[in-house]
Structures are given as structure tokens and as C-alpha cells.
Design a protein around this motif. Structure first.
Motif, PDB file in Angstrom:
ATOM      1  N   PRO A  14     -18.268   8.710 -83.256  1.00 18.30           N
ATOM      2  CA  PRO A  14     -17.138   7.930 -82.748  1.00 18.30           C
ATOM      3  C   PRO A  14     -16.381   7.226 -83.873  1.00 18.30           C
ATOM      4  O   PRO A  14     -15.151   7.131 -83.826  1.00 18.30           O
ATOM      5  CB  PRO A  14     -17.791   6.922 -81.804  1.00 18.30           C
ATOM      6  N   GLU A  15     -17.097   6.748 -84.892  1.00 14.91           N
ATOM      7  CA  GLU A  15     -16.455   6.048 -85.998  1.00 14.91           C
ATOM      8  C   GLU A  15     -15.479   6.963 -86.743  1.00 14.91           C
ATOM      9  O   GLU A  15     -14.373   6.553 -87.097  1.00 14.91           O
ATOM     10  CB  GLU A  15     -17.519   5.506 -86.970  1.00 14.91           C
ATOM     11  N   LYS A  16     -15.882   8.190 -86.977  1.00 12.61           N
ATOM     12  CA  LYS A  16     -15.021   9.136 -87.689  1.00 12.61           C
ATOM     13  C   LYS A  16     -13.794   9.481 -86.842  1.00 12.61           C
ATOM     14  O   LYS A  16     -12.668   9.528 -87.341  1.00 12.61           O
ATOM     15  CB  LYS A  16     -15.802  10.411 -88.026  1.00 12.61           C
ATOM     16  N   ILE A  17     -14.005   9.700 -85.552  1.00 13.13           N
ATOM     17  CA  ILE A  17     -12.890  10.029 -84.647  1.00 13.13           C
ATOM     18  C   ILE A  17     -11.924   8.845 -84.548  1.00 13.13           C
ATOM     19  O   ILE A  17     -10.705   9.025 -84.577  1.00 13.13           O
ATOM     20  CB  ILE A  17     -13.420  10.439 -83.257  1.00 13.13           C
ATOM     21  N   TRP A  18     -12.473   7.642 -84.464  1.00 14.48           N
ATOM     22  CA  TRP A  18     -11.645   6.430 -84.394  1.00 14.48           C
ATOM     23  C   TRP A  18     -10.735   6.336 -85.612  1.00 14.48           C
ATOM     24  O   TRP A  18      -9.541   6.036 -85.504  1.00 14.48           O
ATOM     25  CB  TRP A  18     -12.551   5.204 -84.297  1.00 14.48           C
ATOM     26  N   THR A  19     -11.304   6.605 -86.782  1.00 16.99           N
ATOM     27  CA  THR A  19     -10.523   6.567 -88.016  1.00 16.99           C
ATOM     28  C   THR A  19      -9.411   7.609 -87.979  1.00 16.99           C
ATOM     29  O   THR A  19      -8.265   7.316 -88.346  1.00 16.99           O
ATOM     30  CB  THR A  19     -11.437   6.790 -89.239  1.00 16.99           C
ATOM     31  N   VAL A  20      -9.722   8.808 -87.507  1.00 19.00           N
ATOM     32  CA  VAL A  20      -8.703   9.853 -87.398  1.00 19.00           C
ATOM     33  C   VAL A  20      -7.580   9.406 -86.459  1.00 19.00           C
ATOM     34  O   VAL A  20      -6.401   9.577 -86.755  1.00 19.00           O
ATOM     35  CB  VAL A  20      -9.317  11.187 -86.918  1.00 19.00           C
ATOM     36  N   LEU A  21      -7.961   8.819 -85.328  1.00 19.10           N
ATOM     37  CA  LEU A  21      -6.955   8.413 -84.343  1.00 19.10           C
ATOM     38  C   LEU A  21      -6.005   7.353 -84.878  1.00 19.10           C
ATOM     39  O   LEU A  21      -4.785   7.441 -84.657  1.00 19.10           O
ATOM     40  CB  LEU A  21      -7.634   7.875 -83.076  1.00 19.10           C
ATOM     41  N   ILE A  99     -10.643   6.974 -74.931  1.00 21.12           N
ATOM     42  CA  ILE A  99     -12.020   6.506 -74.749  1.00 21.12           C
ATOM     43  C   ILE A  99     -12.961   7.484 -75.433  1.00 21.12           C
ATOM     44  O   ILE A  99     -12.847   8.708 -75.249  1.00 21.12           O
ATOM     45  CB  ILE A  99     -12.357   6.373 -73.245  1.00 21.12           C
ATOM     46  N   LEU A 100     -13.879   6.936 -76.218  1.00 15.73           N
ATOM     47  CA  LEU A 100     -14.880   7.734 -76.916  1.00 15.73           C
ATOM     48  C   LEU A 100     -16.242   7.512 -76.261  1.00 15.73           C
ATOM     49  O   LEU A 100     -16.662   6.374 -76.078  1.00 15.73           O
ATOM     50  CB  LEU A 100     -14.943   7.334 -78.388  1.00 15.73           C
ATOM     51  N   GLU A 101     -16.890   8.627 -75.901  1.00 17.14           N
ATOM     52  CA  GLU A 101     -18.233   8.573 -75.316  1.00 17.14           C
ATOM     53  C   GLU A 101     -19.160   9.439 -76.148  1.00 17.14           C
ATOM     54  O   GLU A 101     -18.971  10.655 -76.232  1.00 17.14           O
ATOM     55  CB  GLU A 101     -18.212   9.093 -73.869  1.00 17.14           C
ATOM     56  N   GLU A 102     -20.153   8.806 -76.758  1.00 20.21           N
ATOM     57  CA  GLU A 102     -21.090   9.536 -77.605  1.00 20.21           C
ATOM     58  C   GLU A 102     -22.216  10.106 -76.756  1.00 20.21           C
ATOM     59  O   GLU A 102     -22.785   9.419 -75.920  1.00 20.21           O
ATOM     60  CB  GLU A 102     -21.653   8.601 -78.680  1.00 20.21           C
ATOM     61  N   THR A 103     -22.514  11.394 -76.959  1.00 17.84           N
ATOM     62  CA  THR A 103     -23.659  12.031 -76.315  1.00 17.84           C
ATOM     63  C   THR A 103     -24.648  12.412 -77.419  1.00 17.84           C
ATOM     64  O   THR A 103     -24.396  12.159 -78.597  1.00 17.84           O
ATOM     65  CB  THR A 103     -23.240  13.292 -75.529  1.00 17.84           C
ATOM     66  N   GLU A 104     -25.748  13.047 -77.046  1.00 13.72           N
ATOM     67  CA  GLU A 104     -26.728  13.446 -78.058  1.00 13.72           C
ATOM     68  C   GLU A 104     -26.172  14.528 -78.979  1.00 13.72           C
ATOM     69  O   GLU A 104     -26.551  14.612 -80.146  1.00 13.72           O
ATOM     70  CB  GLU A 104     -28.011  13.942 -77.396  1.00 13.72           C
ATOM     71  N   GLU A 105     -25.273  15.368 -78.461  1.00 14.92           N
ATOM     72  CA  GLU A 105     -24.769  16.503 -79.236  1.00 14.92           C
ATOM     73  C   GLU A 105     -23.448  16.247 -79.931  1.00 14.92           C
ATOM     74  O   GLU A 105     -23.173  16.806 -80.975  1.00 14.92           O
ATOM     75  CB  GLU A 105     -24.610  17.747 -78.343  1.00 14.92           C
ATOM     76  N   ALA A 138     -11.314  15.452 -87.494  1.00 15.59           N
ATOM     77  CA  ALA A 138     -12.608  14.740 -87.485  1.00 15.59           C
ATOM     78  C   ALA A 138     -13.749  15.650 -87.961  1.00 15.59           C
ATOM     79  O   ALA A 138     -14.638  15.205 -88.683  1.00 15.59           O
ATOM     80  CB  ALA A 138     -12.911  14.199 -86.106  1.00 15.59           C
ATOM     81  N   GLU A 139     -13.711  16.906 -87.538  1.00  9.36           N
ATOM     82  CA  GLU A 139     -14.808  17.814 -87.896  1.00  9.36           C
ATOM     83  C   GLU A 139     -14.699  18.320 -89.329  1.00  9.36           C
ATOM     84  O   GLU A 139     -15.696  18.743 -89.906  1.00  9.36           O
ATOM     85  CB  GLU A 139     -14.856  18.980 -86.918  1.00  9.36           C
ATOM     86  N   ASN A 140     -13.513  18.265 -89.907  1.00 12.01           N
ATOM     87  CA  ASN A 140     -13.323  18.807 -91.252  1.00 12.01           C
ATOM     88  C   ASN A 140     -13.239  17.750 -92.335  1.00 12.01           C
ATOM     89  O   ASN A 140     -13.064  18.085 -93.501  1.00 12.01           O
ATOM     90  CB  ASN A 140     -12.096  19.711 -91.278  1.00 12.01           C
TER      91      ASN A 140
END
Length: 142
Positions: A14-21, A99-105, A138-140
Motif C-alpha cells: 500500500p505504501e508504494k501504491i500510495w506514493t505512485v498515486l 481505497i487500498l486494501e492489503e491482502t496476503e498476496e 507500482a510494480e515496476n
């Protein structure tokens, strides 16, 4: 108002995605799906006014209703900006939430927009591409 919902699974924290957003440079990259050259002016602080622009300095302005870092960002759209002039609009509860929801994967990014019918087709066309841009960034990122 119609509620439109979009979501995408991202293999990043979530932290990485938040930064991207919300970081200025990556924000410009992922929002290019809506309008190439998009940018914002202002801060993401709760209750602050943030202005969203296209390269011609037209756009809209909004109030940040909620900023819960790495979890949720919500805006209330207040009006349009043309040639630098702010024009309030009676859009009611025209909100936009991330909204960011973290799952196990992975992390699920959900975007919810309360939109008037006139913008529905635009959002349905552009939002999936915008979220794909977030995912790619975020993934790259290293």
C-alpha cells in the motif's frame, strides 16, 4: 448521481501504491490516461482545496475530505476551472475515493466515483487505463 466503481489488484505494498498515486511526478504519469499533461496544485491535507489541471490550465477544484495515508483518499469536487477562473458547480456529493486494501498476496486499489450521467462514459473509458498505469508504475518501481 451514479456510483461508479473500479478496482485492480497490484503486486505492491500500500505504501508504494500510495506514493505512485499522490507523488507529483508519478501522479502526472498515471493520470495521463485522463488527459496527457495532467497535474495538480495544492496539498493533500484534509480540508484543503486541491486543483486538478490539464495542460491548458483548465480543470476542476476539490476539497480533500479524507487523507488516511496508505489507506484512503477522498475528494469532494466543487467546481470547474477555465482560463484560471473557478466556477462553483452544484454537483451535490460528487466524490472520488481511492481505497487500498492489503491482502496476503497483493493490494487491491478501489476507486469509487459519484458522477453525474454526463461524465459516466468518460470515466468508464478512462479509469481502467488509469488504474493500469498505477499498477505498472507500482510494480515496476525499484
Amino acid at each position: 448521481m451514479e456510483t461508479l466503481e473500479f478496482e485492480i489488484k497490484i503486486n505492491a505494498t500500500p505504501e508504494k501504491i500510495w506514493t505512485v498515486l499522490w507523488d507529483d511526478m508519478s501522479y502526472r504519469q498515471w493520470t495521463s490516461a485522463f488527459s496527457k499533461g495532467s497535474f495538480y496544485v495544492g496539498t493533500w491535507d484534509e480540508d484543503s482545496i486541491i486543483k486538478f489541471f490539464d495542460p491548458n490550465n483548465n480543470g476542476m477544484y476539490s476539497r480533500v475530505l479524507k487523507n488516511d495515508p496508505n489507506k484512503e483518499m477522498t475528494f469532494l469536487h466543487l467546481g470547474e476551472i477555465y482560463d484560471g477562473v473557478e466556477t462553483p458547480q452544484d454537483w451535490g456529493d460528487a466524490t472520488e475515493s481511492y481505497i487500498l486494501e492489503e491482502t496476503e498476496e497483493e493490494t487491491i486499489l478501489k476507486a469509487t466515483i459519484k458522477s453525474s450521467p454526463e461524465f459516466k462514459d468518460f470515466f468508464e473509458e478512462k479509469f481502467p487505463a488509469a488504474l493500469q498505469n498505477v499498477k505498472n508504475l507500482a510494480e515496476n518501481q525499484l
